[in-house]
Design an enzyme around this catalytic site. Sequence first.
Site, PDB file in Angstrom:
ATOM      1  N   SER A  76     -37.192  -5.768 116.566  1.00  0.00           N
ATOM      2  CA  SER A  76     -36.284  -4.875 117.282  1.00  0.00           C
ATOM      3  C   SER A  76     -35.602  -5.642 118.414  1.00  0.00           C
ATOM      4  CB  SER A  76     -37.062  -3.709 117.902  1.00  0.00           C
ATOM      5  OG  SER A  76     -37.823  -3.060 116.929  1.00  0.00           O
TER       6      SER A  76
ATOM      7  N   HIS B 191     -35.137  -1.606 111.518  1.00  0.00           N
ATOM      8  CA  HIS B 191     -35.442  -2.822 110.755  1.00  0.00           C
ATOM      9  C   HIS B 191     -34.757  -2.690 109.402  1.00  0.00           C
ATOM     10  CE1 HIS B 191     -38.670  -4.311 113.441  1.00  0.00           C
ATOM     11  NE2 HIS B 191     -38.848  -3.037 113.699  1.00  0.00           N
TER      12      HIS B 191
ATOM     13  N   HIS C  86     -45.216  -4.128 109.130  1.00  0.00           N
ATOM     14  CA  HIS C  86     -46.194  -4.059 110.225  1.00  0.00           C
ATOM     15  C   HIS C  86     -47.528  -3.546 109.692  1.00  0.00           C
ATOM     16  CE1 HIS C  86     -42.188  -3.487 112.014  1.00  0.00           C
ATOM     17  NE2 HIS C  86     -42.666  -4.072 113.085  1.00  0.00           N
TER      18      HIS C  86
ATOM     19  N   TYR D 143     -49.362  -1.379 111.041  1.00  0.00           N
ATOM     20  CA  TYR D 143     -49.504   0.067 111.257  1.00  0.00           C
ATOM     21  C   TYR D 143     -48.841   0.913 110.168  1.00  0.00           C
ATOM     22  CZ  TYR D 143     -44.790  -0.229 113.318  1.00  0.00           C
ATOM     23  OH  TYR D 143     -43.466  -0.473 113.525  1.00  0.00           O
ATOM     24  N   GLU D 144     -48.073   0.261 109.272  1.00  0.00           N
ATOM     25  CA  GLU D 144     -47.408   1.051 108.233  1.00  0.00           C
ATOM     26  C   GLU D 144     -48.377   1.467 107.130  1.00  0.00           C
ATOM     27  OE1 GLU D 144     -43.391  -0.422 107.127  1.00  0.00           O
ATOM     28  OE2 GLU D 144     -43.753  -1.927 108.655  1.00  0.00           O
TER      29      GLU D 144
ATOM     30  N   ALA E 143     -40.114  -6.989 119.794  1.00  0.00           N
ATOM     31  CA  ALA E 143     -39.952  -6.219 121.032  1.00  0.00           C
ATOM     32  C   ALA E 143     -41.350  -6.011 121.583  1.00  0.00           C
ATOM     33  CB  ALA E 143     -39.304  -4.876 120.728  1.00  0.00           C
TER      34      ALA E 143
ATOM     35  N   MET F  90     -46.690  -4.776 118.605  1.00  0.00           N
ATOM     36  CA  MET F  90     -47.392  -4.336 117.394  1.00  0.00           C
ATOM     37  C   MET F  90     -47.126  -5.236 116.190  1.00  0.00           C
ATOM     38  SD  MET F  90     -46.610  -0.261 117.746  1.00  0.00           S
ATOM     39  CE  MET F  90     -46.662   0.550 119.357  1.00  0.00           C
ATOM     40  N   SER F  91     -46.749  -6.492 116.430  1.00  0.00           N
ATOM     41  CA  SER F  91     -46.398  -7.349 115.281  1.00  0.00           C
ATOM     42  C   SER F  91     -46.770  -8.792 115.568  1.00  0.00           C
ATOM     43  CB  SER F  91     -44.887  -7.236 115.014  1.00  0.00           C
ATOM     44  OG  SER F  91     -44.160  -7.808 116.077  1.00  0.00           O
TER      45      SER F  91
ATOM     46  N   ASN G 188     -39.853  -2.478 127.783  1.00  0.00           N
ATOM     47  CA  ASN G 188     -40.450  -1.485 128.693  1.00  0.00           C
ATOM     48  C   ASN G 188     -41.621  -2.107 129.431  1.00  0.00           C
ATOM     49  OD1 ASN G 188     -41.548  -1.147 125.732  1.00  0.00           O
ATOM     50  ND2 ASN G 188     -43.218  -0.558 127.103  1.00  0.00           N
TER      51      ASN G 188
ATOM     52  N   HIS H 297     -40.389   5.249 120.318  1.00  0.00           N
ATOM     53  CA  HIS H 297     -39.695   4.251 119.490  1.00  0.00           C
ATOM     54  C   HIS H 297     -38.201   4.273 119.818  1.00  0.00           C
ATOM     55  CE1 HIS H 297     -39.277   1.390 116.291  1.00  0.00           C
ATOM     56  NE2 HIS H 297     -38.471   2.174 115.598  1.00  0.00           N
TER      57      HIS H 297
HETATM   58  N1  HPA Z   1     -46.606  -1.470 123.407  1.00  0.00           N
HETATM   59  C1  HPA Z   1     -46.709  -1.902 122.125  1.00  0.00           C
HETATM   60  N2  HPA Z   1     -45.654  -2.298 121.418  1.00  0.00           N
HETATM   61  C2  HPA Z   1     -44.455  -2.285 122.002  1.00  0.00           C
HETATM   62  C3  HPA Z   1     -44.280  -1.856 123.322  1.00  0.00           C
HETATM   63  C4  HPA Z   1     -45.426  -1.427 124.067  1.00  0.00           C
HETATM   64  O1  HPA Z   1     -45.352  -1.033 125.239  1.00  0.00           O
HETATM   65  N3  HPA Z   1     -42.954  -1.961 123.591  1.00  0.00           N
HETATM   66  C5  HPA Z   1     -42.357  -2.439 122.477  1.00  0.00           C
HETATM   67  N4  HPA Z   1     -43.267  -2.634 121.505  1.00  0.00           N
END
Ligand code: HPA
Length: 272
Positions: free
Chosen positions: A30, A61, A83, A85-86, A113, A208-209, A232, A244
């Site tokens: 991302s 994506h 990912h 988590y999918e 990201a 998360m990747s 963030n 998201h």
């Molecule tokens: N946590 C996990 N994954 C992320 C975050 C986060 O704060 N921001 C972007 N991907």
Amino acid sequence: MTDASLLPALQTIRQRALDVAPRIAVVLGSGWGELTQHIAHPTRIPYSELEGFPAATVTGHSGELWLGTLGHHQVAVMSGRKHGYETGAVDGMKTPLRVLQALGCEVLVQTNAAGSLRASMPPQSLMLLTDHINVPQRTPLLDEAGNARFVSMVDAYDPALRQQALTMAARMDTPLHQGVYAWAFGPQFETPAEIRMLQMLGADAVGMSTVPETIIARHAGLRVLSLSFITNMGAGLSTEALSHAHTLSQAQAGSVQASRMLAAIVGGLDLS
Ligand code: HPA
């Protein structure tokens, strides 16, 4: 010898992009999708035409392989990744990365990201990974046999490539932080208590990747370079609400600058 399971995708790529012999594979997370705008003479192949490549299920994506030229190099750019988590499986990128290696790639440049764990690294910052923490302690190498699976993760993020990235960022006057990336399995965001734990563990960013792909790449002998786009602050470190959509809108806001830097870094890499 090339594993037979890689041959269908390899053949499709060779047929569709006859003149391309990439040495660098790039995975776009991302916020980094704009990189494709910098690729000269691109050939685009949807993952659906490439056996073993992931169906894209996450908004933001796109699920396409781009082949073409960036600066001094021919590249294979994956716009979209699988990912953990999918589905719960963490080896979803194994076939694509091995196909790209069989195609001639020696380097994997990964982007993502991430949330920041440091006040001095606010949203819109860019971070070069120096190391990672595999928080879930999951591995994509479970079905590997032999001693090669006991792969060293020291200098997993190639020191020489990192130095080149820092030099290029400085030349472009683009601030580039450095830090440790913690892999959180997701898809839920972390709790504030988990963010405090990750800070205590020495992480600088969380996402998360990336970590499964780095393991796959190191096992395959690829050199790895990785960059995070900070979308963030980690949960509890600011008042912003995490979602998201928030990640994507933040990623979108900085993507032009991030991708310009990435294009310069990748296009200028010295692979000798
Ligand atoms: N946590 C996990 N994954 C992320 C975050 C986060 O704060 N921001 C972007 N991907």
